[in-house]
Design a protein around this motif. Structure first.
Motif: not given
Lengths: 163, 584
Positions: B124-133
């Motif tokens: 919910a706090r943008d977690g795993y967004q970095g690896v997705t990107k």
């Protein structure tokens, strides 16, 4: 190798699971210590027997790491942090108090087998210095009175649970 | 509905956080539905634990030093009544003034905010967004370029550019490569990594995944010291949550990328923080360093190319990938980019965990962020970098935290332990402490480190015993040079730093011990003299405490201490409530 019923514990289960993977030695030793409270000589021989690693090499690993003990410890293990922050904030007072209460030095066990005193490099609770742990439970910001109280409580508690 | 957060990192628990949590559970049974109870990690204010935060629609009341007895009133007045209890607030009366103002939280972005046991809250706090990107929009080369652009340097102490390390490992030949996370935080006085693992374990896992993608590794190990049971438990939980969600395992996010993370518990050896020793330990051997090259990037774990980074380094990565390298590089100085987490301990008011931009001065960290010295005593020095670092005197603390600036003083940035010392800290004793530590932790491979450290340790032991000579100081310097030159790994090479810096900046203290047979900080027992002064009112407390019956005197009459009998245990000084016992 004959094994008594008593020894069918987690350590044996872990030994059976050994799949020939290198690097299994330290986890096996940790399992032995969890099971017996220390790493008995026979455990080193069992591991050697199963893994094919020479017993002398296993002994070398056991004595290299601070975590492994080759002798049994008391019922309650007191770890006193000797990190920098604890040193600066009065670990000597802590040690003196423990020595007075228990009558033992580091790496010794009380005659009644209730307490062992262990010195550790750093518990990582520096903001609460000086710190000790009893059986993994952290006690911080200690002074003479607080330390005495904790030890006495543990002594009463352990004795009560034995009766 | 209102949410109540209880800080249950190791510091929170040892201050009594669990009792507070249980008291809140009881309250919740009595007033069902009034609030939602959650645990969180470390917010950094370890000095005010246990901390309880009441959150309502973005408004937050942070209560400090909460006891189970205070819970009833907090629930009744604040949670149900809607009125905050001003006296109990952490920020009341300016007690935490400035604590958060100068901080920039990248590594600690979620610490003390999310429940570390909940992957949902991390997401919910943008977690795993970095690896997705990274996996979906970037090539491995682009990921490495972003990390290079960020200027991130290894936060474990070495300070080697992280992007470069990744580049080398990626370029190494071989189809099997490994990622290792070094969580063997062995420096006494450092607890940043423990706190990050306990408060935000997923950020480390995500950083490792991105590194795996960048260098072409599908398998990773976290080498965590066994002294951190809570951190290990958090990691195990986080790994299984990520596996269940398909974020770890085979064909992650349908991109064909595979990644597996295993935990290896260390067995207690400081030298295992050195990368080749760490690898030997994972392989099940004695953790002894070997000669480099070949570097682990070429031949590491099981002889395969291996990339090793520290916990804090990995925790920075998701943020960098999400926000871009330039955003990270916007913080900091010319050669030290981003932020750095520091573990504050020792004689400072606010002990705990802080994260500040590189370049902030040490003085500002101690006085503005951390409220200065306890009891307004005189600030003497700060120890940075643990056993490999050194003591920086107060006069030099206007330098910024920056790799080069700190190196110039003879200390090192290190992993981030900052131990503040005041006038009651004896610098010879501090040097002795570190020499004892490095001697005990030497693996024994190199002769100078094995035997030299022992001979060297004996010198400050003699000095603090009052047996030192001025020649000892020259010997100390000479021996330190030799150990530095003849040791294979960082442990021996940097072990002289605490001695060299204290000798350089506090030579007068050494000389006071040797020539005047005095310890200016009143620490070294054999050099102390206890006396009883006219403030004595004859309460007899000291006489009763004295183990050698060295103190005599009538009740309600002034007491006398016989120096011949005194063993300098200091008990009289501790028990006296009238300042009648002095030590010199």
């Amino acid at each position: 190798m004959a094994e008594s019923h008593e020894e069918f514990k987690q350590f044996n289960v872990d030994l059976w699971k050994f799949d020939g993977h290198e690097g299994a030695l330290i986890p096996l030793l940790q399992s032995a210590q969890d099971t017996y409270g220390y790493v008995p000589e026979k455990a080193m021989h069992y591991i050697s027997h199963v893994t094919g690693i020479p017993a002398a090499e296993i002994y070398g690993v056991v004595t290299f790491y601070a975590q492994f003990r080759t002798r049994p410890l008391g019922k309650n293990i007191i770890r006193v942090c000797n990190g920098t922050a604890c040193h600066v904030n009065g670990v000597k007072m802590l040690y003196d108090t423990l020595q007075e209460e228990l009558g033992i030095n580091y790496e010794e066990t009380t005659d009644d087998g209730l307490f062992s005193l262990v010195s550790v490099a750093c518990l990582g609770c520096c903001s609460l210095a000086p710190v000790l742990t009893i059986n993994g439970e952290v006690h911080g910001r200690l002074n003479v009175a607080k330390t005495r109280k904790i030890i006495r409580e543990f002594r009463t508690r352990t004795k009560a649970s034995e009766q | 509905m209102k949410t109540i957060l209880v800080g249950l990192g190791t510091c929170g628990i040892s201050a009594g956080g669990e009792k507070v949590y249980r008291a809140l559970q009881e309250e919740l049974k009595e007033h069902p539905g009034t609030f939602e109870l959650k645990e969180t990690g470390c917010i950094g204010m370890c000095y005010r634990e246990p901390l309880v935060e009441v959150i309502d629609d973005g408004e937050s009341h942070l209560y400090a030093e909460v006891t189970p007895e205070r819970i009833g009133r907090i629930v009744e007045e604040d949670v149900i009544g809607g009125t905050q209890i001003d006296d109990w607030l952490a920020l009341a009366g300016g007690q935490a003034e400035g604590f958060f103002d100068k901080q920039v939280r990248i590594v600690l972005r979620n610490s003390g905010i999310i429940d570390p046991g909940s992957i949902e809250e991390y997401i919910a706090r943008d977690g795993y967004q970095g690896v997705t990107k990274a996996l979906k929009e970037m090539t491995p080369e682009e990921v490495i370029k972003d990390v290079l652009d960020s200027g991130l340097r290894g936060r474990g102490g070495g300070g080697f550019p992280t992007g470069k390390k990744w580049e080398f490992t990626r370029a190494s030949a071989g189809d099997k490569k490994y990622i290792i996370c070094n969580a063997d935080e062995g420096d006494p006085g450092a607890f940043m990594d423990r706190s990050v693992l306990e408060s935000d374990p997923h950020s480390v896992l995500e950083g490792m995944m991105i590194a795996g993608y960048a260098i072409g590794a599908d398998e990773a190990y976290i080498y965590c010291r066994a002294e951190y049971p809570k951190a290990i438990a958090r990691l195990r939980q986080a790994i299984s949550q990520a596996q269940r969600r398909g974020l770890l395992g085979e064909d992650i996010l349908g991109t064909g990328f595979n990644f597996h993370i295993k935990i290896k518990e260390g067995a207690g050896a400081f030298v295992c923080g050195e990368e080749t020793a760490l690898i030997a330990s994972i392989e099940g051997r004695r953790g002894m360093p070997r000669f480099r090259p070949p570097f682990p990037a070429v031949s590491g774990l099981w002889g395969k190319p291996t990339n090793i980074n520290n916990v804090e380094t990995f925790a920075n990565i998701p943020w960098i990938i999400q926000n871009g390298g330039a955003a990270f590089a916007a913080y900091g100085t010319e050669n030290s980019k981003g932020t750095k987490v520091f573990a504050m301990a020792g004689k400072v008011q606010r002990t705990g965990l802080i994260e500040v931009p590189m370049g902030l001065t040490i003085r500002s960290i101690i006085f503005d962020v951390c409220g200065g010295i306890i009891d307004n005593k005189r600030f003497k020095a700060v120890q940075m970098g643990g056993p490999s670092g050194g003591c920086i005197p107060a006069e030099m603390c206007d330098i910024g935290v920056d790799y080069q600036e700190v190196n110039k003083t003879g200390a090192i940035m290190g992993s981030g332990g900052l131990i503040v010392m005041d006038e009651t800290t004896c610098m010879v004793d501090v040097a002795k402490f570190f020499l004892t530590f490095t001697q005990a932790e030497s693996c024994g491979k190199c002769t100078f480190c094995r035997i030299g450290t022992k001979r060297r340790r004996e010198i400050p032991e003699r000095i603090t015993d009052g047996q030192g000579t001025m020649d000892d100081l020259d010997n100390l310097e000479e021996l330190s040079d030799q150990i530095r030159a003849a040791s294979l790994c960082g442990l021996g090479q940097t072990a002289p730093n605490p001695v060299i810096t204290t000798l350089k900046y506090f030579r007068d203290e050494y000389e006071a011990h040797i020539v005047d047979k005095k310890c200016p900080a009143h620490v070294c027992t054999p050099l102390l003299t206890y006396t009883i002064n006219e403030l004595c009112n004859g309460c007899t407390a000291c006489a009763r405490a004295c183990p050698t019956a060295a103190i005599t005197g009538e009740k309600k009459g002034m007491h006398f201490l016989d120096q011949e009998l005194c063993i300098k245990c200091g008990k009289c000084f501790t028990v006296c409530r009238f300042d009648a016992v002095t030590k010199d």
